[in-house]
Motif scaffolding. Structure first.
Motif, PDB file in Angstrom:
ATOM      1  N   SER A   1      24.546  -5.056  14.574  1.00 52.43           N
ATOM      2  CA  SER A   1      24.912  -6.436  14.877  1.00 52.43           C
ATOM      3  C   SER A   1      23.781  -7.420  14.650  1.00 52.43           C
ATOM      4  O   SER A   1      24.001  -8.621  14.695  1.00 52.43           O
ATOM      5  N   ALA A   2      22.578  -6.916  14.422  1.00 53.27           N
ATOM      6  CA  ALA A   2      21.451  -7.822  14.227  1.00 53.27           C
ATOM      7  C   ALA A   2      21.575  -8.537  12.892  1.00 53.27           C
ATOM      8  O   ALA A   2      21.686  -7.903  11.845  1.00 53.27           O
ATOM      9  N   ILE A   3      21.586  -9.853  12.933  1.00 53.92           N
ATOM     10  CA  ILE A   3      21.701 -10.636  11.707  1.00 53.92           C
ATOM     11  C   ILE A   3      20.361 -10.625  10.984  1.00 53.92           C
ATOM     12  O   ILE A   3      19.337 -10.992  11.553  1.00 53.92           O
ATOM     13  N   PRO A   4      20.333 -10.201   9.716  1.00 56.86           N
ATOM     14  CA  PRO A   4      19.059 -10.145   8.987  1.00 56.86           C
ATOM     15  C   PRO A   4      18.436 -11.528   8.832  1.00 56.86           C
ATOM     16  O   PRO A   4      19.132 -12.545   8.815  1.00 56.86           O
ATOM     17  N   ALA A   5      17.125 -11.543   8.700  1.00 53.84           N
ATOM     18  CA  ALA A   5      16.379 -12.813   8.666  1.00 53.84           C
ATOM     19  C   ALA A   5      16.826 -13.717   7.527  1.00 53.84           C
ATOM     20  O   ALA A   5      16.946 -14.942   7.700  1.00 53.84           O
ATOM     21  N   TRP A   6      17.090 -13.143   6.342  1.00 54.57           N
ATOM     22  CA  TRP A   6      17.481 -13.975   5.200  1.00 54.57           C
ATOM     23  C   TRP A   6      18.795 -14.696   5.467  1.00 54.57           C
ATOM     24  O   TRP A   6      19.001 -15.836   5.038  1.00 54.57           O
ATOM     25  N   LEU A   7      19.714 -14.020   6.201  1.00 56.58           N
ATOM     26  CA  LEU A   7      21.008 -14.615   6.526  1.00 56.58           C
ATOM     27  C   LEU A   7      20.881 -15.589   7.688  1.00 56.58           C
ATOM     28  O   LEU A   7      21.530 -16.648   7.707  1.00 56.58           O
ATOM     29  N   GLN A   8      20.024 -15.276   8.632  1.00 55.50           N
ATOM     30  CA  GLN A   8      19.775 -16.163   9.764  1.00 55.50           C
ATOM     31  C   GLN A   8      19.265 -17.511   9.294  1.00 55.50           C
ATOM     32  O   GLN A   8      19.512 -18.545   9.918  1.00 55.50           O
ATOM     33  N   ALA A   9      18.572 -17.533   8.164  1.00 57.38           N
ATOM     34  CA  ALA A   9      18.032 -18.788   7.615  1.00 57.38           C
ATOM     35  C   ALA A   9      19.134 -19.756   7.201  1.00 57.38           C
ATOM     36  O   ALA A   9      18.884 -20.955   7.042  1.00 57.38           O
ATOM     37  N   HIS A  10      20.377 -19.259   7.027  1.00 56.40           N
ATOM     38  CA  HIS A  10      21.495 -20.122   6.628  1.00 56.40           C
ATOM     39  C   HIS A  10      22.279 -20.633   7.841  1.00 56.40           C
ATOM     40  O   HIS A  10      23.265 -21.361   7.664  1.00 56.40           O
ATOM     41  N   VAL A  11      21.884 -20.249   9.034  1.00 53.13           N
ATOM     42  CA  VAL A  11      22.584 -20.671  10.246  1.00 53.13           C
ATOM     43  C   VAL A  11      22.129 -22.074  10.637  1.00 53.13           C
ATOM     44  O   VAL A  11      20.933 -22.364  10.688  1.00 53.13           O
ATOM     45  N   GLY A  12      23.085 -22.949  10.900  1.00 48.86           N
ATOM     46  CA  GLY A  12      22.765 -24.317  11.298  1.00 48.86           C
ATOM     47  C   GLY A  12      23.997 -25.192  11.270  1.00 48.86           C
ATOM     48  O   GLY A  12      25.107 -24.721  10.998  1.00 48.86           O
ATOM     49  N   GLU A  13      23.808 -26.464  11.549  1.00 49.23           N
ATOM     50  CA  GLU A  13      24.922 -27.403  11.621  1.00 49.23           C
ATOM     51  C   GLU A  13      25.032 -28.292  10.389  1.00 49.23           C
ATOM     52  O   GLU A  13      25.969 -29.081  10.267  1.00 49.23           O
TER      53      GLU A  13
END
Length: 329
Positions: A30-42
């Motif tokens: 379930s851990a979101i990888p760092a590269w994908l986490q970089a696309h999280v936002g509003e």
């Protein structure tokens, strides 16, 4: 051996090891990888955390069950604006391929809804969706978990190109199969397709065409792109995006998670009714669209379908008119 004969220090150490191994086994998938986490936002083109988390959980669940082998999965955030103004479309449909570390956000339409004059108004504007639901003939988007199904390509008619050539318009429709409140997606004929349609239809004589009817006529119309508009509840992509998305799922199903679900709509509506902001209270909704619509509403099928049926009974559709013969230019 009885537990009390084991030294307390050893018991504590064993407990910590078990906890660590258990946490690792559950956290890793379930851990979101760092590269994908970089696309999280509003921001436009980014994906909200709750949308990504649910879309990813659905995908991993289906992969684990052996229902999906596709390396990519989809998500859509229908709370975001479709139209950003100045001929710019909002990017709220997400294509995520973790194996290749690819993330792409594209535009997508939302359900137009309907305004049953004097009975019920559940229509949506072009920019933001206020009304959601799963009723037949409602033209509303229903959030939740979906799987892509078969891709069906059908002939819609001919149209004239800018080069003055008449070409056949073949449109592919990808059927969606939903779960929970979206389980009637196939019954509603909900799926994904290019945001293109033929308008102003007429019949043109072309007996040599393989698509001609028994009298030698073929349908002919003007090709209209409505990527910046609304749909009948389906997910519509621009023609260019559809040419990339459809081959990804043809004979290779994957998951699509559409936000919001009815529980999210109810939570946000309750927060708004209390005079608070969802950003402060927890439930997610795009701030720009929430300001525009005031408060969202979910129309359950058990409530809306009888209303639509009664309206249809009280306002019968006129008999279908024959398609006119084209006037030659």
């Amino acid at each position: 051996m009885r537990l009390r004969s084991i030294p307390l220090g050893v018991v504590a150490s064993l407990f910590l090891v078990v906890v660590a191994l258990t946490a690792r086994s559950f956290a890793a998938p379930s851990a979101i990888p760092a590269w994908l986490q970089a696309h999280v936002g509003e921001g436009d083109g980014q994906i909200s955390a709750v949308v990504l988390e649910r879309a990813r959980a659905l995908y991993l669940k289906k992969v684990g069950a052996g229902a999906v082998n596709n390396p990519c999965y989809f998500a859509m955030d229908a709370t975001r604006p479709s139209d950003l103004g100045n001929n710019k479309l909002g990017h709220r449909y997400y294509i995520i391929c973790e194996a290749s570390q690819a993330f792409r956000a594209v535009s997508a339409g939302h359900g137009s809804g309907r305004n049953l004059k004097g009975v019920a108004d559940f229509a949506n504007g072009k920019r933001c969706a206020k009304n959601f639901g799963n009723a037949l003939d409602s033209s509303l988007t229903a959030g939740g978990a979906y799987m892509t199904g078969e891709a069906i390509t059908s002939f819609k008619g001919y149209h004239r190109t800018a080069a003055k050539q008449d070409v056949a318009f073949m449109r592919t429709f990808v059927q969606f199969d939903g779960e929970g409140e979206a389980a009637n997606a196939r019954q509603r004929v909900i799926g994904g397709h290019p945001a293109e349609v033929l308008k102003g239809m007429c019949l043109r004589k072309d007996p040599a065409s393989s698509h001609a009817d028994h009298d030698g006529y073929v349908p002919f119309g003007k090709l209209v792109d409505y990527a910046g508009g609304r749909s009948n509840g389906c997910t519509s992509w621009s023609a260019a995006d559809a040419r990339q998305i459809i081959p990804m799922v043809k004979d290779n199903p994957t998951t699509l998670y559409i936000y919001p679900e009815s529980r999210d709509i109810a939570a946000v509506a309750q927060i708004v009714a209390a005079g608070r902001s969802p950003s402060d209270a927890g439930p997610y909704w795009n701030a720009s669209c929430l300001k525009e619509i005031g408060s969202p509403k979910f129309w359950p099928r058990k409530t809306l379908e009888p209303i639509i049926a009664q309206y249809r009974k009280d306002h019968p559709a006129p008999p279908p008119q024959p398609v006119p013969i084209c006037k030659e230019p």
